[in-house]
Design a protein around this motif. Structure first.
Motif, PDB file in Angstrom:
ATOM      1  N   ASP A 167       0.839  -1.195   0.000  1.00  0.00           N
ATOM      2  CA  ASP A 167       0.000   0.000   0.000  1.00  0.00           C
ATOM      3  C   ASP A 167       0.879   1.252   0.000  1.00  0.00           C
ATOM      4  OD1 ASP A 167      -1.657   2.171   0.644  1.00  0.00           O
ATOM      5  OD2 ASP A 167      -2.992   0.942   1.867  1.00  0.00           O
ATOM      6  N   PRO A 168       1.047   1.908  -1.154  1.00  0.00           N
ATOM      7  CA  PRO A 168       1.957   3.060  -1.222  1.00  0.00           C
ATOM      8  C   PRO A 168       1.491   4.245  -0.379  1.00  0.00           C
ATOM      9  CG  PRO A 168       0.752   2.810  -3.291  1.00  0.00           C
ATOM     10  CD  PRO A 168       0.454   1.602  -2.466  1.00  0.00           C
ATOM     11  N   GLN A 169       0.187   4.417  -0.214  1.00  0.00           N
ATOM     12  CA  GLN A 169      -0.292   5.534   0.591  1.00  0.00           C
ATOM     13  C   GLN A 169       0.075   5.362   2.057  1.00  0.00           C
ATOM     14  OE1 GLN A 169      -4.503   5.508  -0.586  1.00  0.00           O
ATOM     15  NE2 GLN A 169      -4.146   7.382  -1.761  1.00  0.00           N
ATOM     16  N   ARG A 170      -0.136   4.173   2.573  1.00  0.00           N
ATOM     17  CA  ARG A 170       0.263   3.903   3.954  1.00  0.00           C
ATOM     18  C   ARG A 170       1.772   4.032   4.113  1.00  0.00           C
ATOM     19  NH1 ARG A 170      -2.389   0.312   8.243  1.00  0.00           N
ATOM     20  NH2 ARG A 170      -4.601   0.702   7.951  1.00  0.00           N
ATOM     21  N   ALA A 183       0.131  11.842   9.131  1.00  0.00           N
ATOM     22  CA  ALA A 183       0.154  12.741   7.975  1.00  0.00           C
ATOM     23  C   ALA A 183       0.576  14.162   8.340  1.00  0.00           C
ATOM     24  CB  ALA A 183      -1.223  12.771   7.314  1.00  0.00           C
ATOM     25  N   GLU A 231       3.799   5.933   2.537  1.00  0.00           N
ATOM     26  CA  GLU A 231       4.191   7.343   2.563  1.00  0.00           C
ATOM     27  C   GLU A 231       3.952   7.944   3.943  1.00  0.00           C
ATOM     28  OE1 GLU A 231       3.176  11.589   0.313  1.00  0.00           O
ATOM     29  OE2 GLU A 231       2.175   9.730  -0.291  1.00  0.00           O
ATOM     30  N   LEU A 232       2.775   7.655   4.535  1.00  0.00           N
ATOM     31  CA  LEU A 232       2.450   8.221   5.838  1.00  0.00           C
ATOM     32  C   LEU A 232       3.334   7.642   6.940  1.00  0.00           C
ATOM     33  CD1 LEU A 232      -1.455   8.238   5.628  1.00  0.00           C
ATOM     34  CD2 LEU A 232       0.097  10.159   5.291  1.00  0.00           C
ATOM     35  N   THR A 260       7.455  -0.711  -2.291  1.00  0.00           N
ATOM     36  CA  THR A 260       6.438  -1.750  -2.509  1.00  0.00           C
ATOM     37  C   THR A 260       7.063  -2.989  -3.136  1.00  0.00           C
ATOM     38  OG1 THR A 260       5.920  -0.801  -4.688  1.00  0.00           O
ATOM     39  CG2 THR A 260       4.602  -0.036  -2.810  1.00  0.00           C
TER      40      THR A 260
END
Length: 419
Positions: free
Chosen positions: A38-41, A278, A43-44, A66
């Motif tokens: 999960d790239p969004q997770r 975030a 990043e955070l 990833t």
């Protein structure tokens, strides 16, 4: 040292990062690679991890990816902490067994079987990448539940692996605080299978304090694990909280039918945590992480990694091969007991003979675990049914049939052989 965390996008990860920062003298980390699909997770969590280390003055570099192969390449150790299907799958594990009058729990009973079926094939694929691309002597440390079954899968397939759970270290820290001593002066007579353990001794400087606790603080101990004082008194041992699913099944089931699921609570906490991660001004472990669970998770991992790096005579509770320690189990079964890391391997301490009621329950659950692993590796409804029926919380054939159908209906999309 390069450490790779597979499942690095987990909201748990900053708990580990906080421990790395606080206990930097124990573990010389240069690179921490977070691997997650999960790239969004990523990043955070990766951003939060970098800020935490920078705030603490820790020099380690955090890399997010990833790409599993890139993440584990040349790693000294790989920690696996993943949840196939996320909190949605967990919520299903906690609810569909209720239709047949069984508890819903993600590691114990029918829900635990579902989690094993989803998880074992994924972990074995990860382990194959570790074998091919990490350093030749790299260890896999498994935090992924059900830890006992997953660790046995890894060992059966020839991987250098050990399983780790935070139940024992939670007890150790709790008793150290109770006695007013440093935690490294407390050791436990911890024995059983993962999430099926008893404390048969609580030693402070080699003096067993458990008999006095059972005499003077019995009600407090019982409240702590939500079990009857008379049960604990008769056992002359302190069961882990997970024994409640066996010793008080109907009471737990009643509670589950009238309360929100743990998955729902965790989902809300995770949303809160990701919002905090975030924020660019956040650079310390948030209070909300304490409510996520996994107390002393980072300490358990760091102390174990440090012991494996430097060697020590101090025993730590891990999941490893039985190798005769519990003579009523096969040698290759995985048990959870204190062990010392010596000459590149974990060696379990001797275990005093267990009373028949403990040994009987361990043997019964161990039989289920072997069948569950067979089903997870080879697939097939018949194997799932046999494992389901063998679990001591199920047993009845008609109930096992219904639970197997419910499990497959909820999990077919995760099981290659069932699609």
């Amino acid at each position: 040292m390069k450490l790779t965390i597979v499942g690095g996008g987990s909201t748990y990860t900053p708990e580990l990062i906080d421990g790395f920062a606080r206990l930097r003298d124990l573990l010389p980390l240069e690179e921490i690679h977070l691997v997650d699909p999960d790239p969004q997770r990523l990043e955070l969590v990766g951003g939060m991890s970098r800020r935490m280390l920078a705030h603490a003055g820790h020099p380690a570099k955090v890399v997010t990816t990833t790409d599993l192969v890139a993440g584990v390449a040349d790693a000294d150790a790989v920690l696996i902490q993943l949840r196939v299907g996320g909190q949605d799958a967990r919520e299903a594990d906690e609810t569909w067994p209720h239709e047949v009058g069984c508890i819903g729990q993600e590691t114990t009973g029918p829900g635990g079987l579902a989690k094993a079926l989803r998880t074992v094939p994924v972990v074995l694929r990860i382990a194959d990448a570790v074998r091919r691309h990490a350093k030749p002597d790299a260890w896999i440390i498994d935090f992924t539940n059900p830890v006992g079954i997953v660790t046995r899968a890894l060992l059966q397939h020839g991987h250098r692996a050990v399983g780790l759970c935070n139940v024992a270290i939670g007890f150790q820290r709790r008793f150290a605080e109770l006695f007013g001593v440093e935690h490294d002066r407390v050791s436990l007579g911890h024995v059983g299978l993962n999430h099926l353990t008893w404390e048969r001794g609580i030693l402070v400087d080699d003096s067993d304090r458990l008999p006095n606790l059972l005499r003077d603080r019995l009600n407090d101990l019982a409240d702590d694990v939500h079990l009857a004082p008379a049960l604990i008194e008769q056992l002359a041992a302190l069961p882990s909280y997970y024994l409640r699913y066996y010793y008080a099944h109907d009471e737990v089931l009643h509670e589950q039918l009238h309360e929100p699921t743990r998955a729902a609570a965790v989902r809300a906490i995770e949303r809160e945590l990701l919002e905090l991660y975030a924020r660019p001004e956040e650079n310390t472990k948030p209070e909300a992480l304490e409510r996520r669970g996994g107390a002393f998770y980072s300490e358990a991992a760091i102390e174990l990694l440090a012991a494996m790096q430097s060697g020590t005579d101090r025993a730590r509770v891990v999941n490893l091969r039985n190798d005769g320690r519990l003579p009523f189990l096969p040698d290759d079964h995985v048990i959870e007991v204190p062990a010392v890391f010596r000459d590149g391997a974990f060696v379990a301490e001797p275990i005093a003979a267990l009373p028949d009621d403990m040994a009987g329950l361990i043997a019964s659950v161990a039989g289920y675990e072997r069948l569950a692993l067979d089903a997870a590796v080879h697939g097939g409804r018949d194997r799932v049914l046999r494992a389901m029926r063998a679990h001591p919380l199920v047993l009845q054939h008609d109930r096992a049939e219904k639970l197997t159908d419910l499990l497959l209906a909820e999990n077919a999309r995760f099981l290659e052989w069932a699609r």
